[in-house]
Design a protein around this motif. Structure first.
Motif, mmCIF file in Angstrom:
data_model
loop_
_atom_site.group_PDB
_atom_site.id
_atom_site.type_symbol
_atom_site.label_atom_id
_atom_site.label_comp_id
_atom_site.label_asym_id
_atom_site.label_seq_id
_atom_site.Cartn_x
_atom_site.Cartn_y
_atom_site.Cartn_z
ATOM 1 N N THR A 229 0.829 -1.210 0.000
ATOM 2 C CA THR A 229 0.000 0.000 0.000
ATOM 3 C C THR A 229 0.866 1.264 0.000
ATOM 4 O OG1 THR A 229 -1.704 -1.245 1.177
ATOM 5 C CG2 THR A 229 -1.896 1.158 1.199
ATOM 6 N N ALA A 232 1.870 1.649 -3.526
ATOM 7 C CA ALA A 232 0.703 1.999 -4.347
ATOM 8 C C ALA A 232 0.309 3.460 -4.143
ATOM 9 C CB ALA A 232 -0.468 1.079 -4.005
ATOM 10 N N ALA A 233 0.348 3.924 -2.896
ATOM 11 C CA ALA A 233 -0.024 5.320 -2.615
ATOM 12 C C ALA A 233 0.925 6.274 -3.329
ATOM 13 C CB ALA A 233 0.004 5.577 -1.105
ATOM 14 N N LYS A 235 2.679 5.652 -6.061
ATOM 15 C CA LYS A 235 2.458 5.582 -7.509
ATOM 16 C C LYS A 235 1.180 6.330 -7.912
ATOM 17 C CE LYS A 235 3.765 1.950 -9.950
ATOM 18 N NZ LYS A 235 3.824 0.557 -10.441
ATOM 19 N N GLU A 236 0.110 6.120 -7.152
ATOM 20 C CA GLU A 236 -1.168 6.779 -7.493
ATOM 21 C C GLU A 236 -1.029 8.299 -7.419
ATOM 22 O OE1 GLU A 236 -3.938 5.595 -8.657
ATOM 23 O OE2 GLU A 236 -3.489 3.454 -8.517
ATOM 24 N N LEU A 239 0.954 9.571 -10.455
ATOM 25 C CA LEU A 239 0.146 9.505 -11.680
ATOM 26 C C LEU A 239 -0.855 10.650 -11.754
ATOM 27 C CD1 LEU A 239 -0.626 5.662 -11.854
ATOM 28 C CD2 LEU A 239 0.801 7.000 -13.426
ATOM 29 N N ARG A 240 -1.315 11.103 -10.575
ATOM 30 C CA ARG A 240 -2.393 12.092 -10.527
ATOM 31 C C ARG A 240 -1.887 13.506 -10.275
ATOM 32 N NH1 ARG A 240 -7.208 9.043 -9.105
ATOM 33 N NH2 ARG A 240 -6.651 6.853 -9.309
ATOM 34 N N LEU A 280 -8.029 9.884 -5.291
ATOM 35 C CA LEU A 280 -6.709 9.353 -4.891
ATOM 36 C C LEU A 280 -6.862 8.385 -3.720
ATOM 37 C CD1 LEU A 280 -3.599 9.294 -4.701
ATOM 38 C CD2 LEU A 280 -3.734 11.444 -3.405
ATOM 39 N N ALA A 283 -8.500 5.185 -4.713
ATOM 40 C CA ALA A 283 -7.608 4.313 -5.493
ATOM 41 C C ALA A 283 -6.635 3.581 -4.586
ATOM 42 C CB ALA A 283 -6.858 5.147 -6.538
ATOM 43 N N VAL A 284 -6.090 4.285 -3.599
ATOM 44 C CA VAL A 284 -5.148 3.647 -2.673
ATOM 45 C C VAL A 284 -5.870 2.562 -1.870
ATOM 46 C CG1 VAL A 284 -3.662 4.014 -0.658
ATOM 47 C CG2 VAL A 284 -3.701 5.711 -2.517
ATOM 48 N N LYS A 286 -8.549 0.890 -2.662
ATOM 49 C CA LYS A 286 -8.899 -0.237 -3.535
ATOM 50 C C LYS A 286 -7.698 -1.166 -3.716
ATOM 51 C CE LYS A 286 -10.944 -1.044 -8.141
ATOM 52 N NZ LYS A 286 -9.794 -1.358 -9.018
ATOM 53 N N ARG A 287 -6.552 -0.580 -3.934
ATOM 54 C CA ARG A 287 -5.359 -1.412 -4.145
ATOM 55 C C ARG A 287 -4.963 -2.118 -2.857
ATOM 56 N NH1 ARG A 287 -1.124 1.358 -8.152
ATOM 57 N NH2 ARG A 287 -0.220 -0.707 -7.813
#
Lengths: 385, 385
Positions: A229, A232-233, A235-236, A239-240, A280, A283-284, A286-287
């Protein structure tokens, strides 16, 4: 020695950790109380009576009369091992700006020291200003506990009173603060807005077990879900074009030879507008949930605090930019100014940060830029008061 | 109520955390000292004089004469929020096994309680047995500190003496222990070997910064490198049929709104043989270093302790397996038996763990299997003494 350097050096040793060089100034703990004593001494030296608002915030008043006052100031408390400038610069600059005004200003000016702006002790940032503004329930605040179990009511010595008429006596609030992201190419700028931001707690629950004997396939290790996580946080957010940080983690039992029972991580997320922030965080989450299914763990998301986007008073921002011929910029950091802006016209002044480092012992601004900040604040107070 | 259940219930409340149900029994802290008082009371009740070896280990002796003694026993201390059985089962079973022997045994038998087997307080597992065996320098041990800065010398009340002639008086050591990995399909088994294993500390150094204002591209966030390494360690261990766990982490400053300055993680790694263990740790380190280059962070690896493969005395293992008609199995967990096996013929008895959970409040063995363990230990002591 400049008057800035002289006053600055008085505060510098208070609460500084000799090993890290960073500050450990937590609301109502000895170092922060020593800063408050210094505040009262500065106010006394200027014949400014000090008002405590029943929420732990201090205001030193200059000038008589019943007319609305211009409020300035900031906070003393730090993040753990934080820098010297974040907060105290705004208070030191306020007293010195008053010294540069004519002895008889036209109106009242208040210098504020807000309590627990960083949220480092009780977990709620801008605690003092939220109470004063009436956006945090005093009973709920009273029951907040620090890591040792002390309640805010115990630390404050009372249940906070919440909203008072203090803000009704204020015409506008201008907070001077060190800039925190390499966003200024001149000594002083005017803040226009604060990104919406918040804190979410992620509890990753697994099964505690022996690190030596439990087969890898039998494990339900929440540290794996946490680690995934964290990545993932990051990366998200990239990306945003947003910000995500997972800088705090608590592990149970936190032993080298035990698969953890529970890993608790905190997500600090910020984005240019509320929809992007929500997307954001979703998305975090969810992953994290997807990975938890793979790890045999469970993840729960708890929103601890969310601050909506703050646009400072456009009239006031424009007037400050004009007075100072300074550029206007938004910030990703929360401030007491962001809380108060919903109740009084508010703006901020930012002092240049040459490295962009803050919340760290390396946080820095040059004395020359700090002097420029004091001059700018004095000009602003002189115009507004 | 069985004699096992009666004695077990005496120990059960000592050091149990009412919230987690797990144990907080750390060497020389009040809960573990209370267990030592219980040990002395049990020894007194059986007219067994208690010897303290100058390293914090206790041995209660039964039977006179100068002949070599059979030693049994285990430890009281726990990992944080650990289970009830890991350690204490071996001590409780030892006293009860003696009760099941004829009143006049042929030779001397000692019941040992070793200090700091888990390493939860001073960071070195099997601290007491390592000192007794002379494989840990007493001066170095004396200077070890716990998390509050107390030295081992302060906790013990003296500099440990290290190797003594105690082991010269011992013919063999048999430690009874709860099994920890769902490896037994009968109540009792005989331990044959301990996988080589160790602890490595990984320091991930970055640049502390503000979570809200620092651009993602400007960050040097050591939590990212840590998180990647956690996942890499898990993957490398699975690929190699080995064990890797990163269950402990310390973060500076560990604040929600700050990119950390330092993340310190610990790797617990175990494999069937030394070469495979070394290769595993090297692979994890290599991947951490690669990721650190990408994150702008730095990683340093420090070996904190490594225990080579232990093969228990094959003659003794064979004899126990024959006496008990029990199966023989290796384990991934370190034990005082592993340390002492280099100096006296040593073997272990394992009591079945139906879930494989250990180092957790859920650690469990049935009373019937614990009774079978006591019977097995009594038979073994009767044959060996």
């Amino acid at each position: 020695m400049s008057d800035f350097r002289q006053l600055w050096d008085q505060l510098a040793p208070i609460g500084r950790d000799p090993d890290s060089g960073g500050y450990l100034r937590y609301a109502w703990e000895p170092a922060e109380l020593a800063c408050r004593d210094w505040f009262r001494a500065q106010a006394d030296a200027r014949d400014m009576p000090v008002e405590e608002d029943g929420n732990g915030n201090l205001v030193a008043w200059r000038g008589g009369g019943d007319g609305p006052a211009v409020l300035t100031g900031s906070h003393f408390d730090s993040v753990p091992h934080g820098g010297a400038y974040d907060g105290p610069l705004g208070i030191v600059s306020a007293f010195l700006a008053l010294d540069r005004l004519p002895a008889e200003p036209r109106g009242r000016i208040g210098v504020a020291a807000f309590a627990e702006e960083e949220g480092a002790r009780f977990g709620v940032p801008c605690l003092g200003s939220r109470l004063l503004a009436g956006v945090l329930d005093p009973e709920r605040a009273a029951a907040l506990t620090d890591r040792s179990g002390t309640t805010l009511a115990e630390a404050l010595g009372r249940t906070p009173v919440g909203r008072t008429e203090l803000l009704d006596r204020v015409s506008c609030f201008v907070e001077l603060h060190v800039e925190q992201g390499r966003a200024l190419d001149q000594p002083v700028g005017v803040g226009s807005a604060i990104w919406p931001h918040g804190r979410w707690r992620l509890d990753f629950a697994g099964e505690g077990n022996h690190a030596g004997t439990t087969r890898m396939a039998d494990r339900r290790d929440p540290m794996l879900t946490y680690a995934y996580t964290v990545l993932a946080a990051n990366k998200e957010a990239r990306l945003r074009g947003a910000h995500a940080t997972m800088g705090r983690v608590d592990v149970e039992p936190n032993a080298t030879n035990a698969v953890p029972t529970l890993v608790r991580g905190w997500l600090d997320a910020r984005a240019a507008e509320a929809g992007a922030l929500q997307a954001l965080v979703e998305a975090v989450h969810k992953r994290a949930v997807e990975r938890a299914a793979r790890d045999g763990t469970a993840v729960t998301l708890t929103e601890e605090s969310v601050t909506p986007e703050v646009a400072f008073d456009s009239g006031l921002v424009g007037r400050l930019a004009e007075i100072l011929a300074a550029s206007v910029l938004p910030t990703g950091a929360g401030h007491d100014a962001g809380v108060l802006s919903a109740y009084v016209p508010t703006a901020m002044l930012f002092v240049r940060n040459p490295t962009g480092v803050s919340h760290s012992p390396a946080e820095y601004a040059t004395d020359a830029d700090c002097e420029a900040g004091i001059d700018a604040l004095a000009r602003v107070l002189g115009e507004l008061a």
